[in-house]
Design a protein around this motif. Structure first.
Motif, PDB file in Angstrom:
ATOM      1  N   ILE A  15      19.236  -2.476 -65.010  1.00  0.00           N
ATOM      2  CA  ILE A  15      19.623  -3.520 -65.956  1.00  0.00           C
ATOM      3  C   ILE A  15      19.979  -2.942 -67.327  1.00  0.00           C
ATOM      4  O   ILE A  15      20.629  -3.595 -68.142  1.00  0.00           O
ATOM      5  CB  ILE A  15      18.504  -4.574 -66.078  1.00  0.00           C
ATOM      6  CG1 ILE A  15      19.039  -5.862 -66.703  1.00  0.00           C
ATOM      7  CG2 ILE A  15      17.312  -4.017 -66.860  1.00  0.00           C
ATOM      8  CD1 ILE A  15      18.082  -7.027 -66.595  1.00  0.00           C
ATOM      9  N   GLY A  16      19.552  -1.704 -67.597  1.00  0.00           N
ATOM     10  CA  GLY A  16      19.952  -1.028 -68.827  1.00  0.00           C
ATOM     11  C   GLY A  16      19.361  -1.625 -70.089  1.00  0.00           C
ATOM     12  O   GLY A  16      18.280  -2.240 -70.067  1.00  0.00           O
ATOM     13  N   PRO A  17      20.063  -1.500 -71.212  1.00  0.00           N
ATOM     14  CA  PRO A  17      19.532  -1.968 -72.497  1.00  0.00           C
ATOM     15  C   PRO A  17      19.400  -3.477 -72.608  1.00  0.00           C
ATOM     16  O   PRO A  17      18.858  -3.988 -73.586  1.00  0.00           O
ATOM     17  CB  PRO A  17      20.544  -1.433 -73.520  1.00  0.00           C
ATOM     18  CG  PRO A  17      21.805  -1.222 -72.749  1.00  0.00           C
ATOM     19  CD  PRO A  17      21.370  -0.837 -71.374  1.00  0.00           C
ATOM     20  N   LEU A  18      19.887  -4.215 -71.598  1.00  0.00           N
ATOM     21  CA  LEU A  18      19.806  -5.675 -71.647  1.00  0.00           C
ATOM     22  C   LEU A  18      18.367  -6.149 -71.799  1.00  0.00           C
ATOM     23  O   LEU A  18      18.104  -7.148 -72.463  1.00  0.00           O
ATOM     24  CB  LEU A  18      20.436  -6.275 -70.390  1.00  0.00           C
ATOM     25  CG  LEU A  18      20.540  -7.810 -70.346  1.00  0.00           C
ATOM     26  CD1 LEU A  18      21.403  -8.322 -71.491  1.00  0.00           C
ATOM     27  CD2 LEU A  18      21.107  -8.270 -69.012  1.00  0.00           C
ATOM     28  N   LEU A  19      17.407  -5.448 -71.204  1.00  0.00           N
ATOM     29  CA  LEU A  19      15.997  -5.851 -71.297  1.00  0.00           C
ATOM     30  C   LEU A  19      15.528  -5.883 -72.750  1.00  0.00           C
ATOM     31  O   LEU A  19      14.850  -6.820 -73.175  1.00  0.00           O
ATOM     32  CB  LEU A  19      15.115  -4.906 -70.486  1.00  0.00           C
ATOM     33  CG  LEU A  19      14.955  -5.208 -68.997  1.00  0.00           C
ATOM     34  CD1 LEU A  19      14.111  -4.128 -68.331  1.00  0.00           C
ATOM     35  CD2 LEU A  19      14.319  -6.575 -68.790  1.00  0.00           C
ATOM     36  N   SER A  20      15.900  -4.864 -73.500  1.00  0.00           N
ATOM     37  CA  SER A  20      15.517  -4.820 -74.914  1.00  0.00           C
ATOM     38  C   SER A  20      16.170  -5.953 -75.690  1.00  0.00           C
ATOM     39  O   SER A  20      15.539  -6.591 -76.545  1.00  0.00           O
ATOM     40  CB  SER A  20      15.919  -3.461 -75.508  1.00  0.00           C
ATOM     41  OG  SER A  20      15.666  -3.424 -76.893  1.00  0.00           O
ATOM     42  N   TRP A  21      17.437  -6.239 -75.391  1.00  0.00           N
ATOM     43  CA  TRP A  21      18.144  -7.319 -76.078  1.00  0.00           C
ATOM     44  C   TRP A  21      17.542  -8.678 -75.710  1.00  0.00           C
ATOM     45  O   TRP A  21      17.496  -9.593 -76.540  1.00  0.00           O
ATOM     46  CB  TRP A  21      19.622  -7.283 -75.730  1.00  0.00           C
ATOM     47  CG  TRP A  21      20.283  -5.984 -76.101  1.00  0.00           C
ATOM     48  CD1 TRP A  21      19.819  -5.057 -76.990  1.00  0.00           C
ATOM     49  CD2 TRP A  21      21.505  -5.448 -75.585  1.00  0.00           C
ATOM     50  NE1 TRP A  21      20.674  -3.985 -77.063  1.00  0.00           N
ATOM     51  CE2 TRP A  21      21.726  -4.197 -76.219  1.00  0.00           C
ATOM     52  CE3 TRP A  21      22.447  -5.895 -74.655  1.00  0.00           C
ATOM     53  CZ2 TRP A  21      22.830  -3.402 -75.948  1.00  0.00           C
ATOM     54  CZ3 TRP A  21      23.548  -5.114 -74.379  1.00  0.00           C
ATOM     55  CH2 TRP A  21      23.738  -3.875 -75.020  1.00  0.00           C
ATOM     56  N   MET A  22      17.069  -8.799 -74.466  1.00  0.00           N
ATOM     57  CA  MET A  22      16.409 -10.036 -74.050  1.00  0.00           C
ATOM     58  C   MET A  22      15.154 -10.288 -74.890  1.00  0.00           C
ATOM     59  O   MET A  22      14.883 -11.415 -75.307  1.00  0.00           O
ATOM     60  CB  MET A  22      16.045  -9.961 -72.565  1.00  0.00           C
ATOM     61  CG  MET A  22      17.239 -10.052 -71.623  1.00  0.00           C
ATOM     62  SD  MET A  22      16.868  -9.478 -69.931  1.00  0.00           S
ATOM     63  CE  MET A  22      15.573 -10.631 -69.484  1.00  0.00           C
ATOM     64  N   ALA A  23      14.399  -9.233 -75.121  1.00  0.00           N
ATOM     65  CA  ALA A  23      13.183  -9.365 -75.933  1.00  0.00           C
ATOM     66  C   ALA A  23      13.525  -9.766 -77.359  1.00  0.00           C
ATOM     67  O   ALA A  23      12.868 -10.639 -77.956  1.00  0.00           O
ATOM     68  CB  ALA A  23      12.406  -8.049 -75.926  1.00  0.00           C
ATOM     69  N   ASP A  24      14.558  -9.155 -77.920  1.00  0.00           N
ATOM     70  CA  ASP A  24      14.969  -9.480 -79.289  1.00  0.00           C
ATOM     71  C   ASP A  24      15.461 -10.924 -79.389  1.00  0.00           C
ATOM     72  O   ASP A  24      15.154 -11.630 -80.349  1.00  0.00           O
ATOM     73  CB  ASP A  24      16.076  -8.520 -79.751  1.00  0.00           C
ATOM     74  CG  ASP A  24      15.588  -7.086 -79.886  1.00  0.00           C
ATOM     75  OD1 ASP A  24      14.359  -6.896 -79.964  1.00  0.00           O
ATOM     76  OD2 ASP A  24      16.422  -6.172 -79.896  1.00  0.00           O
ATOM     77  N   PHE A  25      16.210 -11.364 -78.382  1.00  0.00           N
ATOM     78  CA  PHE A  25      16.727 -12.743 -78.399  1.00  0.00           C
ATOM     79  C   PHE A  25      15.584 -13.744 -78.272  1.00  0.00           C
ATOM     80  O   PHE A  25      15.592 -14.787 -78.936  1.00  0.00           O
ATOM     81  CB  PHE A  25      17.730 -12.934 -77.263  1.00  0.00           C
ATOM     82  CG  PHE A  25      18.372 -14.292 -77.238  1.00  0.00           C
ATOM     83  CD1 PHE A  25      19.440 -14.596 -78.085  1.00  0.00           C
ATOM     84  CD2 PHE A  25      17.906 -15.289 -76.391  1.00  0.00           C
ATOM     85  CE1 PHE A  25      20.031 -15.853 -78.078  1.00  0.00           C
ATOM     86  CE2 PHE A  25      18.484 -16.553 -76.374  1.00  0.00           C
ATOM     87  CZ  PHE A  25      19.551 -16.830 -77.225  1.00  0.00           C
ATOM     88  N   GLN A  26      14.609 -13.430 -77.431  1.00  0.00           N
ATOM     89  CA  GLN A  26      13.486 -14.349 -77.254  1.00  0.00           C
ATOM     90  C   GLN A  26      12.655 -14.459 -78.532  1.00  0.00           C
ATOM     91  O   GLN A  26      12.064 -15.505 -78.814  1.00  0.00           O
ATOM     92  CB  GLN A  26      12.597 -13.896 -76.099  1.00  0.00           C
ATOM     93  CG  GLN A  26      11.558 -14.951 -75.700  1.00  0.00           C
ATOM     94  CD  GLN A  26      10.759 -14.520 -74.506  1.00  0.00           C
ATOM     95  OE1 GLN A  26      10.302 -13.382 -74.435  1.00  0.00           O
ATOM     96  NE2 GLN A  26      10.565 -15.429 -73.561  1.00  0.00           N
ATOM     97  N   ALA A  27      12.623 -13.400 -79.311  1.00  0.00           N
ATOM     98  CA  ALA A  27      11.915 -13.463 -80.597  1.00  0.00           C
ATOM     99  C   ALA A  27      12.593 -14.466 -81.527  1.00  0.00           C
ATOM    100  O   ALA A  27      11.929 -15.137 -82.328  1.00  0.00           O
ATOM    101  CB  ALA A  27      11.877 -12.079 -81.235  1.00  0.00           C
ATOM    102  N   LEU A  28      13.923 -14.583 -81.408  1.00  0.00           N
ATOM    103  CA  LEU A  28      14.667 -15.551 -82.217  1.00  0.00           C
ATOM    104  C   LEU A  28      14.613 -16.949 -81.611  1.00  0.00           C
ATOM    105  O   LEU A  28      14.697 -17.950 -82.332  1.00  0.00           O
ATOM    106  CB  LEU A  28      16.136 -15.099 -82.327  1.00  0.00           C
ATOM    107  CG  LEU A  28      16.388 -13.753 -83.009  1.00  0.00           C
ATOM    108  CD1 LEU A  28      17.858 -13.369 -82.883  1.00  0.00           C
ATOM    109  CD2 LEU A  28      15.989 -13.822 -84.478  1.00  0.00           C
ATOM    110  N   HIS A  29      14.501 -17.022 -80.274  1.00  0.00           N
ATOM    111  CA  HIS A  29      14.496 -18.302 -79.553  1.00  0.00           C
ATOM    112  C   HIS A  29      13.307 -18.309 -78.575  1.00  0.00           C
ATOM    113  O   HIS A  29      13.480 -18.034 -77.384  1.00  0.00           O
ATOM    114  CB  HIS A  29      15.808 -18.497 -78.793  1.00  0.00           C
ATOM    115  CG  HIS A  29      17.026 -18.464 -79.660  1.00  0.00           C
ATOM    116  ND1 HIS A  29      17.517 -19.576 -80.311  1.00  0.00           N
ATOM    117  CD2 HIS A  29      17.846 -17.427 -80.004  1.00  0.00           C
ATOM    118  CE1 HIS A  29      18.591 -19.239 -81.004  1.00  0.00           C
ATOM    119  NE2 HIS A  29      18.811 -17.940 -80.838  1.00  0.00           N
TER     120      HIS A  29
END
Length: 296
Positions: free
Chosen positions: A101-115
């Motif tokens: 899945i690559g860097p998407l996992l890290s971006w998912m965590a960052d997005f969830q922090a905002l939402h």
């Protein structure tokens, strides 16, 4: 009879006055009278004793009121449950994946922090699907190739593979490994189902690397243990490398061949089919990946 008629009846029964009930329901008194009259006609019984605009529930009306309140209470609970379910679904982001899945996992965590309301659903069965469909997901991550050529994908990241060897193996003393050094050794691969074998197995076949024996397991932990015990060598994606490096009995070596890598792509569902939250997620990921997907 309709749900609206039942609600009108309950308000009329509670106020026992047509004018007051009509005002509470924001309808005309004549409309209320017609709805109640229609209800009584369908039931075949009068529900009220009438005196001008005043109403008084009779025995049949009292029994029907209790039933209506119970029935509508259950109906409203069902509606509320459906509403909550829809709210949960609207906050869910579906992601289909083949490979890492690559860097998407890290971006998912960052997005969830905002939402914080975001809920993710990751489906890694793309490789087992006969005809993968982007409409089943909000985002798809997959390897470049003809199988996914119908999708409007964007280069996402390059998945690199390393060779994992037991620390006691002679290869562990080297800094790199060439293709010709891979032959006539025992290897372990992850296989889920008869056809779904991890990608390095296909690479070895394409390069005509002669493997002495092939072991198959269905879990990363088993593969790691077999390598650590010296039973076999294995290929590891860069994303999983930390799991192997944490085991002192294993060494990871770069492969001198660009063949042991593959371009991973990312694809987004059309904007008009996305929920507002999924649309925000796709826009966020596009920004982090420095791509600008065109809506089609």
């Amino acid at each position: 009879m309709t749900i609206t008629q039942l609600r009108y009846f309950i308000v009329a029964a509670q106020t026992e006055n047509l004018l007051k009930a009509a005002a509470a329901l924001y309808i005309s008194q004549s409309s209320l009278s017609k709805n109640i009259a229609s209800l009584e006609k369908e039931l075949g019984v009068d529900l009220f004793d009438r005196n001008g605009k005043s109403l008084r529930l009779n025995e049949a009306g009292g029994q029907f009121l209790a039933s209506c309140q119970k029935m509508l209470g259950e109906f409203d609970n069902v509606l509320e449950g459906l509403k909550r379910s829809e709210q949960k679904n609207s906050a869910r982001v579906r992601i289909g994946v083949e490979g890492e899945i690559g860097p998407l996992l890290s971006w998912m965590a960052d997005f969830q922090a905002l939402h914080p309301e975001t809920a993710y659903e990751i489906d890694s069965s793309l490789s087992r699907q006969t005809h993968p469909d982007i409409n089943e997901y909000d985002v798809m991550v997959y390897p470049e190739g003809r199988r996914y050529s119908k999708f409007r994908g964007y280069p996402y990241f390059v998945e690199q593979f390393l060779l994992a060897v037991p620390a006691e193996d002679m290869l562990a003393r080297q800094k790199t490994v060439s293709i010709r050094e891979l032959g006539e050794r025992d290897y372990v691969f992850i296989r889920r189902g008869e056809e779904e074998i991890e990608h390095p197995h296909k690479i070895c076949r394409a390069l005509m690397v002669e493997l002495r024996s092939e072991h198959f397991v269905d879990r990363e932990s088993l593969k790691r243990s077999m390598i650590a015990e010296g039973i076999a060598l294995g290929f590891v994606s860069g994303e999983n490398a930390p799991l192997y490096l944490a085991d002192g009995r294993i060494r990871l070596l770069p492969l001198i061949s660009s063949s042991f890598s593959r371009q991973m792509m990312i694809c987004f569902k059309r904007k008009k089919h996305l929920t507002p939250l999924a649309e925000a997620f796709c826009a966020y990921v596009s920004g982090r990946a420095a791509i600008r997907p065109a809506d089609a």
